[in-house]
Design an enzyme around this catalytic site. Structure first.
Site, PDB file in Angstrom:
ATOM      1  CG  PHE A  91       3.741   3.734  -7.506  1.00 45.50           C
ATOM      2  CD1 PHE A  91       4.076   3.561  -6.302  1.00 45.50           C
ATOM      3  CD2 PHE A  91       4.629   3.369  -8.575  1.00 45.50           C
ATOM      4  CE1 PHE A  91       5.453   3.306  -5.996  1.00 45.50           C
ATOM      5  CE2 PHE A  91       6.017   3.408  -8.415  1.00 45.50           C
ATOM      6  CZ  PHE A  91       6.428   3.005  -6.804  1.00 45.50           C
ATOM      7  CB  VAL A 120       1.038   4.430 -13.508  1.00 46.68           C
ATOM      8  CG1 VAL A 120       1.225   3.924 -14.927  1.00 46.68           C
ATOM      9  CG2 VAL A 120       2.183   4.637 -12.587  1.00 46.68           C
ATOM     10  N   GLY A 121      -1.193   6.079 -15.553  1.00 45.46           N
ATOM     11  CA  GLY A 121      -2.329   6.002 -16.289  1.00 45.46           C
ATOM     12  C   GLY A 121      -3.556   6.754 -15.607  1.00 45.46           C
ATOM     13  CE  LYS A 122      -8.817   5.474 -18.884  1.00 42.49           C
ATOM     14  NZ  LYS A 122     -10.281   4.320 -19.318  1.00 42.49           N
ATOM     15  CG  ASP A 129      -6.897   3.440  -5.017  1.00 42.39           C
ATOM     16  OD1 ASP A 129      -5.949   3.004  -4.790  1.00 42.39           O
ATOM     17  OD2 ASP A 129      -7.720   2.499  -5.087  1.00 42.39           O
ATOM     18  CG  HIS A 133      -7.134  -6.278   3.576  1.00 44.77           C
ATOM     19  ND1 HIS A 133      -8.368  -6.230   3.441  1.00 44.77           N
ATOM     20  CD2 HIS A 133      -6.632  -6.008   2.326  1.00 44.77           C
ATOM     21  CE1 HIS A 133      -8.915  -5.713   2.275  1.00 44.77           C
ATOM     22  NE2 HIS A 133      -7.716  -5.823   1.401  1.00 44.77           N
ATOM     23  CD  GLU A 163      -3.620  -7.379  -0.460  1.00 43.90           C
ATOM     24  OE1 GLU A 163      -3.702  -6.168  -0.344  1.00 43.90           O
ATOM     25  OE2 GLU A 163      -4.334  -7.937  -0.903  1.00 43.90           O
TER      26      GLU A 163
HETATM   27  C1  UD2 Z   1      -4.997  -4.327  -3.385  1.00 43.97           C
HETATM   28  C2  UD2 Z   1      -4.252  -3.522  -2.692  1.00 43.97           C
HETATM   29  C3  UD2 Z   1      -2.807  -3.033  -3.794  1.00 43.97           C
HETATM   30  C4  UD2 Z   1      -2.275  -4.087  -4.462  1.00 43.97           C
HETATM   31  C5  UD2 Z   1      -3.272  -4.938  -5.205  1.00 43.97           C
HETATM   32  C6  UD2 Z   1      -2.992  -6.043  -5.629  1.00 43.97           C
HETATM   33  C7  UD2 Z   1      -5.104  -2.510  -0.887  1.00 43.97           C
HETATM   34  C8  UD2 Z   1      -6.023  -1.225  -0.286  1.00 43.97           C
HETATM   35  N1  UD2 Z   1      -4.680  -2.565  -2.244  1.00 43.97           N
HETATM   36  O1  UD2 Z   1      -5.878  -3.115  -4.341  1.00 43.97           O
HETATM   37  O2  UD2 Z   1      -2.148  -2.295  -2.685  1.00 43.97           O
HETATM   38  O3  UD2 Z   1      -1.445  -4.980  -3.322  1.00 43.97           O
HETATM   39  O4  UD2 Z   1      -4.249  -5.338  -4.247  1.00 43.97           O
HETATM   40  O5  UD2 Z   1      -2.100  -5.990  -7.018  1.00 43.97           O
HETATM   41  O6  UD2 Z   1      -4.616  -3.054   0.062  1.00 43.97           O
HETATM   42  N2  UD2 Z   1      -1.907   1.786  -9.962  1.00 43.97           N
HETATM   43  C9  UD2 Z   1      -1.736   2.809 -10.850  1.00 43.97           C
HETATM   44  N3  UD2 Z   1      -2.092   2.550 -12.161  1.00 43.97           N
HETATM   45  C10 UD2 Z   1      -2.656   1.259 -12.296  1.00 43.97           C
HETATM   46  C11 UD2 Z   1      -2.840   0.451 -11.596  1.00 43.97           C
HETATM   47  C12 UD2 Z   1      -2.590   0.612 -10.265  1.00 43.97           C
HETATM   48  O7  UD2 Z   1      -1.082   3.752 -10.522  1.00 43.97           O
HETATM   49  O8  UD2 Z   1      -3.465   1.434 -13.649  1.00 43.97           O
HETATM   50  C13 UD2 Z   1      -0.986   1.798  -8.596  1.00 43.97           C
HETATM   51  C14 UD2 Z   1      -1.895   2.992  -7.772  1.00 43.97           C
HETATM   52  O9  UD2 Z   1      -1.164   3.586  -6.871  1.00 43.97           O
HETATM   53  C15 UD2 Z   1      -2.801   1.683  -7.011  1.00 43.97           C
HETATM   54  C16 UD2 Z   1      -2.176   0.721  -6.744  1.00 43.97           C
HETATM   55  O10 UD2 Z   1      -1.393   0.589  -7.947  1.00 43.97           O
HETATM   56  O11 UD2 Z   1      -3.467   2.451  -5.676  1.00 43.97           O
HETATM   57  C17 UD2 Z   1      -2.641  -0.528  -6.415  1.00 43.97           C
HETATM   58  O12 UD2 Z   1      -3.613  -0.808  -7.513  1.00 43.97           O
HETATM   59  P1  UD2 Z   1      -4.994  -1.096  -7.189  1.00 43.97           P
HETATM   60  O13 UD2 Z   1      -5.451  -0.106  -6.332  1.00 43.97           O
HETATM   61  O14 UD2 Z   1      -5.813  -1.127  -8.602  1.00 43.97           O
HETATM   62  O15 UD2 Z   1      -5.166  -2.421  -6.323  1.00 43.97           O
HETATM   63  P2  UD2 Z   1      -6.357  -3.109  -5.672  1.00 43.97           P
HETATM   64  O16 UD2 Z   1      -7.408  -2.106  -5.491  1.00 43.97           O
HETATM   65  O17 UD2 Z   1      -6.784  -4.486  -6.203  1.00 43.97           O
END
Ligand code: UD2
Length: 296
Positions: free
Chosen positions: A64, A66-68, A156, A176, A246
């Site tokens: 995914f 989405v956005g930035k 990311d 993790h 998660e």
């Molecule tokens: C963790 C998890 C993530 C998710 C989240 C809880 C890992 C490495 N990452 O990372 O999978 O479970 O916690 O919600 O285990 N995305 C978009 N646009 C946005 C926001 C998110 O496209 O504006 C998508 C994108 O593919 C991103 C994913 O959603 O990689 C997860 O979002 P995150 O990377 O901000 O989540 P994070 O870092 O808190």
């Protein structure tokens, strides 16, 4: 079989003799429910590839952007070309609100990019959590096609080394990188009993990533459907689990044990120094400025 690895007189694969008494001793390579835990040094890539080549499998990946988060897509796709199931049929499904911004990445024969539009959301938590619903629907559609396995990955992130047939299984979870040496009472599971993602302090096996999971279509469909329903039923009661989907995935994987577990080699984080038992980083989350890239 790959050239140079088969016995030319009989066409059989050559590889080192497997040992039953020597192997890695610094890590655990099987869970208490006898699922393999995949670490470098526990498998022969060429042997595994030869087994799956005969089965002519297709592997799908969802991501995914989405956005930035669209900014991460180019590196994700380019490195997937170099390391993710090289030599196999692969379909990468990109879900984005900006289909015109999807980078043109040259893909090898047998590999395909499919771009789908999804709406943006005001809250990053919704973007992350709604993935389960979209994955559920995608699998329902895929069941009619020839896809065998699916992996659902965070955008990311980048591949740095092989991620291939050693990762295949019915239901596959990734440990993790942040908590694998901790007592389970310290895992960031959802701790409120009112949530459908609840795991009590004396329970649970490992803490798994939301950013990478997979398996055969039927198993991942069951996981996505259950996590989606539990997330939505929680929301109706005004509850959002600590780590959104998660947390629900972790509860699901505790109740439905994964048949294969991937070590933190399969999702490291760039801000962490590599620990010695991690001999290879295969896939890792890039450093990002949350305040700058999230919608709120
Ligand atoms: C963790 C998890 C993530 C998710 C989240 C809880 C890992 C490495 N990452 O990372 O999978 O479970 O916690 O919600 O285990 N995305 C978009 N646009 C946005 C926001 C998110 O496209 O504006 C998508 C994108 O593919 C991103 C994913 O959603 O990689 C997860 O979002 P995150 O990377 O901000 O989540 P994070 O870092 O808190």
């Amino acid at each position: 079989f790959r050239e140079g690895l088969c016995d030319s007189s009989e066409g059989r694969l050559k590889y080192p003799q497997p040992s039953i008494t020597h192997g890695r001793t610094d890590v655990v390579s099987v869970t208490p429910w006898l699922a393999p835990v995949v670490w470098e040094g526990t498998f022969y890539p060429v042997l595994l590839d030869s087994i799956y080549q005969k089965r002519n499998i297709t592997v799908a990946a969802t991501v995914f952007a989405v956005g930035k988060y669209i900014r991460f897509l180019k590196d994700f796709l380019e490195t997937a070309e170099q390391h993710f199931f090289v030599g196999f049929k692969v379909k990468v499904y990109v879900f984005t609100d900006q289909p015109n911004e999807v980078p043109k990445v040259k893909m090898a024969a047998g590999r395909e990019l499919v771009v789908r539009s999804v709406p943006n959301s005001k809250r990053w938590q919704d973007i992350s959590a709604r993935r389960m619903e979209i994955i559920q629907t995608l699998i329902e559609e895929m069941l009619k096609n020839d896809v065998d396995y699916i992996f659902c990955l965070d955008v990311d992130s980048k591949f740095h080394s092989r991620w291939g047939t050693e990762s295949l299984g019915e239901l596959v979870a990734v440990i993790h990188p942040g908590y694998y040496k901790d007592d389970r009472s310290k895992f960031p599971y959802e701790r409120r009993p009112a949530s459908r993602a609840y795991v009590a302090p004396g329970e649970g096996d490992f803490y798994y990533c939301g950013g990478a999971f997979g398996g055969v279509l039927a198993e991942v469909h069951q996981l996505a459907q259950t996590c989606r329903k539990n997330f939505e039923d929680d929301a109706k009661e005004g509850i959002e689990a600590a780590w959104q989907e998660e947390s629900h995935l972790n509860r699901y994987m505790w109740l439905n044990k994964p048949s294969k577990v991937l070590s933190p080699e399969y999702l490291w984080q760039d801000f962490k120094a590599r620990n010695s038992e991690v001999r290879v980083i295969r896939f890792s989350g890039v450093i990002k400025n949350y305040n700058e890239i999230r919608p709120n």
